[in-house]
Design a protein around this motif. Structure first.
Motif, short mmCIF file in Angstrom:
data_model
loop_
_atom_site.label_atom_id
_atom_site.label_comp_id
_atom_site.label_asym_id
_atom_site.label_seq_id
_atom_site.Cartn_x
_atom_site.Cartn_y
_atom_site.Cartn_z
N VAL A 72 0.98 -1.22 -0.05
CA VAL A 72 -0.01 0.08 0.03
C VAL A 72 0.79 1.40 -0.14
N LEU A 73 0.65 2.14 -0.98
CA LEU A 73 1.48 3.20 -1.01
C LEU A 73 0.65 4.46 -1.16
N SER A 74 1.33 5.74 -1.06
CA SER A 74 0.51 6.97 -1.23
C SER A 74 1.64 7.69 -1.83
N ALA A 75 1.12 8.87 -2.52
CA ALA A 75 2.01 9.95 -3.16
C ALA A 75 1.22 10.96 -3.09
N ARG A 76 2.16 12.28 -2.90
CA ARG A 76 1.76 13.60 -2.75
C ARG A 76 2.83 14.44 -3.57
N VAL A 77 2.08 15.26 -4.29
CA VAL A 77 2.90 16.12 -5.06
C VAL A 77 3.18 17.51 -4.24
N ALA A 78 4.70 17.63 -3.82
CA ALA A 78 4.98 18.76 -2.79
C ALA A 78 5.20 20.02 -3.78
N GLU A 79 5.62 19.93 -4.85
CA GLU A 79 5.94 21.11 -5.51
C GLU A 79 5.60 20.54 -7.33
N PHE A 80 4.82 21.52 -7.87
CA PHE A 80 4.81 21.43 -9.33
C PHE A 80 4.59 22.96 -9.90
N THR A 81 5.37 23.18 -10.70
CA THR A 81 5.61 24.74 -11.31
C THR A 81 5.87 24.42 -12.61
N SER A 82 5.00 25.43 -13.46
CA SER A 82 5.16 25.27 -14.81
C SER A 82 5.31 26.73 -15.47
N VAL A 83 6.33 27.30 -15.72
CA VAL A 83 6.47 28.64 -16.23
C VAL A 83 7.34 28.98 -17.45
N THR A 84 6.92 29.73 -18.25
CA THR A 84 7.56 30.24 -19.35
C THR A 84 8.29 31.49 -19.20
N ARG A 85 9.57 31.65 -19.53
CA ARG A 85 10.47 32.48 -19.43
C ARG A 85 11.07 32.65 -20.68
N GLY A 86 10.91 33.86 -21.41
CA GLY A 86 11.35 33.79 -22.77
C GLY A 86 11.26 32.96 -23.75
N ASP A 87 12.04 32.10 -24.19
CA ASP A 87 11.82 31.20 -25.14
C ASP A 87 11.91 29.81 -24.43
N VAL A 88 11.92 29.59 -23.40
CA VAL A 88 12.03 28.63 -22.64
C VAL A 88 10.70 28.07 -21.67
N HIS A 89 10.19 26.85 -21.81
CA HIS A 89 9.26 26.76 -20.70
C HIS A 89 9.88 25.68 -19.80
N ARG A 90 9.89 26.01 -18.51
CA ARG A 90 10.46 25.16 -17.42
C ARG A 90 9.42 24.32 -16.50
N VAL A 91 9.35 23.17 -16.31
CA VAL A 91 8.44 22.58 -15.38
C VAL A 91 9.54 21.80 -14.19
N THR A 92 9.13 22.10 -13.22
CA THR A 92 9.75 21.44 -11.98
C THR A 92 8.71 20.70 -11.09
#
Length: 155
Positions: A72-92
């Motif tokens: 039996v497992l559980s999961a939690r997203v502690a951080e999710f960011t999706s940001v576009t800066r200039g010509d790059v989209h960064r997902v963390t």
């Protein structure tokens, strides 16, 4: 005669390869239940939670949980960011997984790409962190089983 012995050796090797039980067959015997998969509130939360649940189940099918019959497992997203800066989209993304009644594992990745491919990039990042956290949780389950066996044999 030499050709016949090579053929026989090849046939034996092929038969051995086909009938050998790889370590990944343990994953088929293990019933993995996801008690909870939590995603923080925000834009696209329901879609992200559904996608993550599917990715975690898929990763769990491929993972080697050893000889455990059920986990039996559980999961939690502690951080999710999706940001576009200039010509790059960064997902963390950071996911914290837990073996219920046991330790936790954390998987974190930051990945960049084209802004036009935002959805594909987000799915790829979720897939990568899901595989990472499930692999670590599987290692924890195997280690806990080894510890239990060692304590039982010592008694």
């Amino acid at each position: 005669m030499r050709r016949a012995s090579r053929w026989l050796l090849s046939a034996v090797m092929a038969l051995t390869t086909l009938t050998a039980s790889p370590a990944s067959t343990f994953a088929r015997d293990t019933k993995v239940e996801w008690k909870s998969v939590d995603v923080p509130a925000g834009e696209g939360q329901a879609q992200r939670a559904r996608a993550l649940r599917g990715l975690l189940k898929s990763a769990a099918k491929k993972a080697d949980f050893g000889k455990a019959k059920s986990v039996v497992l559980s999961a939690r997203v502690a951080e999710f960011t999706s940001v576009t800066r200039g010509d790059v989209h960064r997902v963390t993304c950071t996911i914290v997984g837990r073996v219920v009644g046991g330790p936790t594992a954390r998987s974190r990745i930051s990945f960049g790409g084209r802004p036009s491919e935002r959805q594909a990039l987000e799915k790829q990042v979720l897939s990568m962190v899901a595989s990472g956290v499930v692999g670590r949780l599987a290692a924890i389950v195997r280690a806990r089983a080894d510890d239990k066996r060692a304590r039982a044999s010592a008694d």
